[in-house]
Design a protein around this motif. Structure first.
Motif, PDB file in Angstrom:
ATOM      1  N   LEU A  29       0.584  -1.324   0.025  1.00  0.00           N
ATOM      2  CA  LEU A  29      -0.040   0.033   0.031  1.00  0.00           C
ATOM      3  C   LEU A  29       0.966   1.199   0.051  1.00  0.00           C
ATOM      4  O   LEU A  29       1.849   1.333   0.881  1.00  0.00           O
ATOM      5  CB  LEU A  29      -0.949   0.157   1.271  1.00  0.00           C
ATOM      6  CG  LEU A  29      -1.916   1.169   1.630  1.00  0.00           C
ATOM      7  CD1 LEU A  29      -2.798   1.256   0.247  1.00  0.00           C
ATOM      8  CD2 LEU A  29      -2.560   0.974   2.581  1.00  0.00           C
ATOM      9  N   GLU A  30       0.861   2.073  -0.825  1.00  0.00           N
ATOM     10  CA  GLU A  30       1.478   3.235  -0.998  1.00  0.00           C
ATOM     11  C   GLU A  30       0.377   4.571  -1.216  1.00  0.00           C
ATOM     12  O   GLU A  30      -0.307   4.652  -1.940  1.00  0.00           O
ATOM     13  CB  GLU A  30       2.328   3.403  -2.319  1.00  0.00           C
ATOM     14  CG  GLU A  30       2.969   4.442  -2.551  1.00  0.00           C
ATOM     15  CD  GLU A  30       3.655   4.599  -3.937  1.00  0.00           C
ATOM     16  OE1 GLU A  30       4.486   5.801  -3.994  1.00  0.00           O
ATOM     17  OE2 GLU A  30       3.657   3.817  -4.580  1.00  0.00           O
ATOM     18  N   ILE A  31       0.433   5.367  -0.330  1.00  0.00           N
ATOM     19  CA  ILE A  31      -0.064   6.928  -0.158  1.00  0.00           C
ATOM     20  C   ILE A  31       0.593   7.723  -0.774  1.00  0.00           C
ATOM     21  O   ILE A  31       1.788   8.013  -0.411  1.00  0.00           O
ATOM     22  CB  ILE A  31      -0.670   7.016   1.077  1.00  0.00           C
ATOM     23  CG1 ILE A  31      -1.450   5.787   1.857  1.00  0.00           C
ATOM     24  CG2 ILE A  31      -1.537   8.288   1.112  1.00  0.00           C
ATOM     25  CD1 ILE A  31      -2.827   5.662   0.952  1.00  0.00           C
ATOM     26  N   THR A  32       0.086   8.173  -1.930  1.00  0.00           N
ATOM     27  CA  THR A  32       0.873   9.386  -2.566  1.00  0.00           C
ATOM     28  C   THR A  32       0.342  10.685  -1.935  1.00  0.00           C
ATOM     29  O   THR A  32       1.287  11.636  -2.150  1.00  0.00           O
ATOM     30  CB  THR A  32       0.719   9.232  -4.119  1.00  0.00           C
ATOM     31  OG1 THR A  32      -0.884   9.169  -4.233  1.00  0.00           O
ATOM     32  CG2 THR A  32       1.176   8.053  -4.569  1.00  0.00           C
ATOM     33  N   SER A  33      -0.851  10.953  -1.434  1.00  0.00           N
ATOM     34  CA  SER A  33      -1.066  12.144  -0.733  1.00  0.00           C
ATOM     35  C   SER A  33      -2.304  11.980  -0.057  1.00  0.00           C
ATOM     36  O   SER A  33      -3.152  10.992  -0.221  1.00  0.00           O
ATOM     37  CB  SER A  33      -1.806  13.123  -1.950  1.00  0.00           C
ATOM     38  OG  SER A  33      -3.190  12.657  -2.490  1.00  0.00           O
ATOM     39  N   PRO A  34      -2.601  12.544   0.988  1.00  0.00           N
ATOM     40  CA  PRO A  34      -1.616  13.828   1.425  1.00  0.00           C
ATOM     41  C   PRO A  34      -0.416  13.477   1.962  1.00  0.00           C
ATOM     42  O   PRO A  34      -0.221  12.194   2.687  1.00  0.00           O
ATOM     43  CB  PRO A  34      -2.366  14.437   2.600  1.00  0.00           C
ATOM     44  CG  PRO A  34      -3.214  13.402   3.217  1.00  0.00           C
ATOM     45  CD  PRO A  34      -3.512  12.331   2.004  1.00  0.00           C
ATOM     46  N   THR A  48      -4.797   9.945  -2.127  1.00  0.00           N
ATOM     47  CA  THR A  48      -4.607   9.211  -3.358  1.00  0.00           C
ATOM     48  C   THR A  48      -3.585   8.115  -3.131  1.00  0.00           C
ATOM     49  O   THR A  48      -2.698   8.511  -2.384  1.00  0.00           O
ATOM     50  CB  THR A  48      -4.324  10.059  -4.706  1.00  0.00           C
ATOM     51  OG1 THR A  48      -2.989  10.762  -4.215  1.00  0.00           O
ATOM     52  CG2 THR A  48      -5.362  10.996  -4.718  1.00  0.00           C
ATOM     53  N   GLY A  49      -3.440   7.082  -3.998  1.00  0.00           N
ATOM     54  CA  GLY A  49      -2.648   5.922  -3.490  1.00  0.00           C
ATOM     55  C   GLY A  49      -2.835   4.957  -4.743  1.00  0.00           C
ATOM     56  O   GLY A  49      -3.457   5.018  -5.685  1.00  0.00           O
ATOM     57  N   ARG A  50      -2.045   3.811  -4.056  1.00  0.00           N
ATOM     58  CA  ARG A  50      -1.886   2.811  -4.995  1.00  0.00           C
ATOM     59  C   ARG A  50      -1.640   1.507  -4.289  1.00  0.00           C
ATOM     60  O   ARG A  50      -0.742   1.500  -3.401  1.00  0.00           O
ATOM     61  CB  ARG A  50      -0.606   3.006  -6.247  1.00  0.00           C
ATOM     62  CG  ARG A  50      -0.665   1.779  -7.237  1.00  0.00           C
ATOM     63  CD  ARG A  50       0.304   1.950  -8.356  1.00  0.00           C
ATOM     64  NE  ARG A  50       0.362   1.128  -9.484  1.00  0.00           N
ATOM     65  CZ  ARG A  50       1.243   0.358  -9.579  1.00  0.00           C
ATOM     66  NH1 ARG A  50       2.503   0.297  -8.791  1.00  0.00           N
ATOM     67  NH2 ARG A  50       1.315  -0.432 -10.455  1.00  0.00           N
ATOM     68  N   VAL A  51      -2.263   0.528  -4.754  1.00  0.00           N
ATOM     69  CA  VAL A  51      -2.358  -0.808  -4.188  1.00  0.00           C
ATOM     70  C   VAL A  51      -1.537  -1.839  -4.957  1.00  0.00           C
ATOM     71  O   VAL A  51      -2.363  -1.890  -6.170  1.00  0.00           O
ATOM     72  CB  VAL A  51      -3.484  -1.323  -3.156  1.00  0.00           C
ATOM     73  CG1 VAL A  51      -4.627  -1.448  -4.180  1.00  0.00           C
ATOM     74  CG2 VAL A  51      -3.265  -2.454  -2.341  1.00  0.00           C
ATOM     75  N   THR A  52      -0.804  -2.807  -4.773  1.00  0.00           N
ATOM     76  CA  THR A  52      -0.477  -4.031  -5.380  1.00  0.00           C
ATOM     77  C   THR A  52      -0.414  -5.084  -4.567  1.00  0.00           C
ATOM     78  O   THR A  52       0.112  -5.176  -3.462  1.00  0.00           O
ATOM     79  CB  THR A  52       0.944  -3.687  -6.191  1.00  0.00           C
ATOM     80  OG1 THR A  52       1.909  -3.433  -5.185  1.00  0.00           O
ATOM     81  CG2 THR A  52       0.868  -2.463  -7.124  1.00  0.00           C
ATOM     82  N   VAL A 104      -1.536   4.760   8.148  1.00  0.00           N
ATOM     83  CA  VAL A 104      -2.144   6.063   9.150  1.00  0.00           C
ATOM     84  C   VAL A 104      -1.154   7.322   9.225  1.00  0.00           C
ATOM     85  O   VAL A 104      -0.114   7.155   9.387  1.00  0.00           O
ATOM     86  CB  VAL A 104      -2.321   5.503  10.591  1.00  0.00           C
ATOM     87  CG1 VAL A 104      -1.005   5.325  11.259  1.00  0.00           C
ATOM     88  CG2 VAL A 104      -3.267   6.350  11.418  1.00  0.00           C
ATOM     89  N   ARG A 105      -2.020   8.208   8.888  1.00  0.00           N
ATOM     90  CA  ARG A 105      -1.316   9.673   8.618  1.00  0.00           C
ATOM     91  C   ARG A 105      -2.113  10.650   9.269  1.00  0.00           C
ATOM     92  O   ARG A 105      -3.323  10.642   9.263  1.00  0.00           O
ATOM     93  CB  ARG A 105      -0.517   9.736   7.412  1.00  0.00           C
ATOM     94  CG  ARG A 105      -1.750   9.956   6.336  1.00  0.00           C
ATOM     95  CD  ARG A 105      -0.762   9.970   5.132  1.00  0.00           C
ATOM     96  NE  ARG A 105      -0.052   8.946   4.631  1.00  0.00           N
ATOM     97  CZ  ARG A 105       1.056   8.865   4.224  1.00  0.00           C
ATOM     98  NH1 ARG A 105       1.652  10.108   3.574  1.00  0.00           N
ATOM     99  NH2 ARG A 105       1.832   7.647   3.862  1.00  0.00           N
ATOM    100  N   ALA A 106      -1.670  11.874   9.536  1.00  0.00           N
ATOM    101  CA  ALA A 106      -2.075  12.785  10.253  1.00  0.00           C
ATOM    102  C   ALA A 106      -2.009  14.283   9.330  1.00  0.00           C
ATOM    103  O   ALA A 106      -0.994  14.464   8.789  1.00  0.00           O
ATOM    104  CB  ALA A 106      -1.747  13.412  11.667  1.00  0.00           C
TER     105      ALA A 106
END
Length: 548
Positions: A29-34, A48-52, A104-106
């Motif tokens: 799992l990669e979160i590209t924003s925020p 936004t993000g991408r999952v593989t 998880v991010r803030a």
């Protein structure tokens, strides 16, 4: 205290769950924003993000608990609502093999303001009927020390008629046994009653009757002399200024003795002596009581502060902007500005609040309301000045030695976002978003990187010693291992984390209590103030300080 907080931050690391067969690889799992440290000046945030998944398993993505569709290439995008303050965005990628990968991010969301010292925070101070009564008592204690003889002699002669049936009268002394001041709020004024007990005034008179001169002494006594007037209050030169434009004087159980004078002059001497004493008392009260009242009421206006907080030079300016009087209270409104040297480039959460007398009406003693913007300006300014950043040697915190990898030597702490204080939930709440913890070995090489966010309630109560006791609630913790080297052998287990969190936050609470216990309570007009009760209002913190 900061070392304890750092320990608490490190020790609240949680582990993301990843079930499934060990032979299967979990999705990536990669979160590209925020990005971490994002400021969102609004009510929504785009995620936004991408999952593989190398195992070709079916993967579903949820953001904030809501499932989000993914494109053929695994990308996804959604918009999530956020509340003012530190907003936690939690994303999960769950495959049909049972793996659950979490990010998880803030972000700091809502209305934002610069920390350059220009943003205004609001403060309100309210003195109700009981508080004004206590302040009046203190004014009376000070007014009792007025040298009434000196004040009256400055007005001599209190009567001067040099005609053939006239006299010159001078006050030689004024004595009293007690003096009390009663203040009662009324619309636009403070009704003021000064009661002088056992008044004894001595006067000297030179007189003429049929152009033949003589002299005598006059003694005026009253069990009580009462001076009534209406104090006005306004803001002048950054202070509360009172004035007493007019006053009336009455005597109870009044007597006057004039010895050895012809009957033709006795009545004139008695009348003029009485009027002269009344004018002298009126003048003394009108000139002396307002400055004493100004000094007493000055406690309602917080003083500017210049100090060092966490090593950063901090100044807080205070400007009174409003004073109002009703039948229930005296209210003072103030503007404050916070400036941290080196912290001018930061951004703080702001929730515009109007502090009004109605919002403080439940206070029984001295009420003080602080806009939570003041705390947020302070925290954000310190954050921008890097005052929260630190590097801590592992061996100075023995409890960590058994928990971290053997190669770990130091912990670097850097907050990606400023801490925030909020009262929006009806409770006083502290939030920290994406505190980045970097654990390094003896060569300075990164061993592990962890992002930590948390939210906890704060409760302020009076202690037995009459100081403020701060109680830190059990935090809600969001943690993620962002990166780790091959040198990390074993992750922490949840049971370890839960036990350590309780102990670490207990330590933070004790340290906070120690810091607050060194803060002196304010003094107003010589009135002893008790320990305050503190609660969250709508956008402000309200303290009710009893007057003893």
């Amino acid at each position: 205290m900061m070392r304890a907080i750092a320990a608490a931050l490190l020790l609240t690391i949680g582990c993301s769950s990843s079930g499934g067969d060990d032979g299967d690889k979990p999705p990536v799992l990669e979160i590209t924003s925020p990005a971490r440290g994002t400021l969102a000046d609004g009510e929504t945030v785009s995620v936004t993000g991408r999952v593989t998944d190398e195992s070709f398993a079916s993967v579903r993505v949820t953001v904030g608990g809501v499932e989000v569709p993914t494109a053929v290439d695994g990308t996804f995008q959604t918009t999530v609502p956020v509340m003012n303050g530190i907003a936690i965005i939690e994303t999960h990628a769950i495959d049909d093999h049972g793996h659950d990968v979490r990010d998880v991010r803030a972000v700091l969301a809502g209305s934002l303001a610069p920390t350059d010292g220009t943003s205004v925070g609001k403060v309100g101070a309210r003195a109700g009927v009981a508080a004004l009564r206590a302040i009046g008592n203190a004014i009376g204690a000070q007014a009792k020390m007025i040298n009434f003889t000196q004040a009256a002699q400055a007005l001599n002669p209190v009567y001067n008629n040099t005609g053939c049936l006239g006299a010159t009268i001078n006050i030689t002394s004024i004595n009293l046994s007690d003096l009390a001041v009663a203040l009662a709020p009324k619309p636009n004024i403070l009704s003021t009653d000064v009661t002088i007990s056992n008044l004894d005034v001595r006067l000297a008179a030179n007189f003429k009757v049929a152009c033949i001169g003589g002299s005598t002494t006059i003694t005026l006594k009253a069990t009580k002399a009462k001076v009534h007037g209406d104090l006005g209050a306004s803001i002048a030169a950054g202070k509360i200024a009172t004035s007493l434009p007019a006053a009336t004087v009455t005597f109870e159980n009044f007597s006057i003795d004039v010895g050895g004078v012809p009957g033709a002059i006795e009545s004139l001497l008695k009348d003029q002596a009485r009027d002269g004493v009344a004018r002298a008392l009126e003048s003394a009260i009108k000139s002396k009581v307002p400055p004493i009242a100004n000094n007493a009421l000055a406690g309602l206006v917080a003083k500017p502060l210049s100090t060092s907080i966490l090593g950063a030079d901090t100044s807080i300016s205070v400007t009174p902007t409003k004073v109002s009087l009703s039948s229930d209270e005296l209210f003072v409104g103030l503007d404050t500005k916070v400036r941290i040297t080196g912290g001018e480039g930061g951004t703080a959460l702001t929730t515009p609040t109007t502090v009004t007398p109605d919002a403080m009406g439940q206070t029984q003693g001295l009420g003080v309301a602080l806009d939570d913007d003041i705390a947020n300006q302070l925290l954000a300014g310190l954050w921008s000045a890097d005052a929260f950043d630190m590097s801590i040697a592992i061996d100075t915190i023995p409890a960590l030695g058994a928990l971290l990898d053997d190669d770990a030597r130091t912990i670097d702490v850097k907050l990606a976002l400023p801490p925030t204080v909020s009262t929006a939930s009806g409770e006083l709440e502290l939030a920290i978003g994406d505190a980045m913890l970097t654990i390094r070995d003896e060569f300075g090489t990164e061993v592990q990187s962890i992002a930590l966010s948390l939210r906890t309630t704060l409760e302020a109560e009076p202690s037995q010693s009459g100081k403020i006791l701060l109680t830190v609630g059990t935090p809600t913790v969001y943690a993620q291992v962002v990166a780790e080297s091959a040198a990390v052998d074993e992750p922490l287990e949840d049971s370890q984390v839960e036990a350590i969190v309780t102990g670490a936050w207990g330590l933070v609470s004790v340290k906070a209590d120690d810091a607050l216990s060194n803060l002196p309570l304010p003094t107003i007009a010589g009135v002893q103030l008790g320990a305050p009760t503190v609660e969250a209002g709508d956008g402000f913190v309200l303290a009710d300080i009893p007057l003893q």
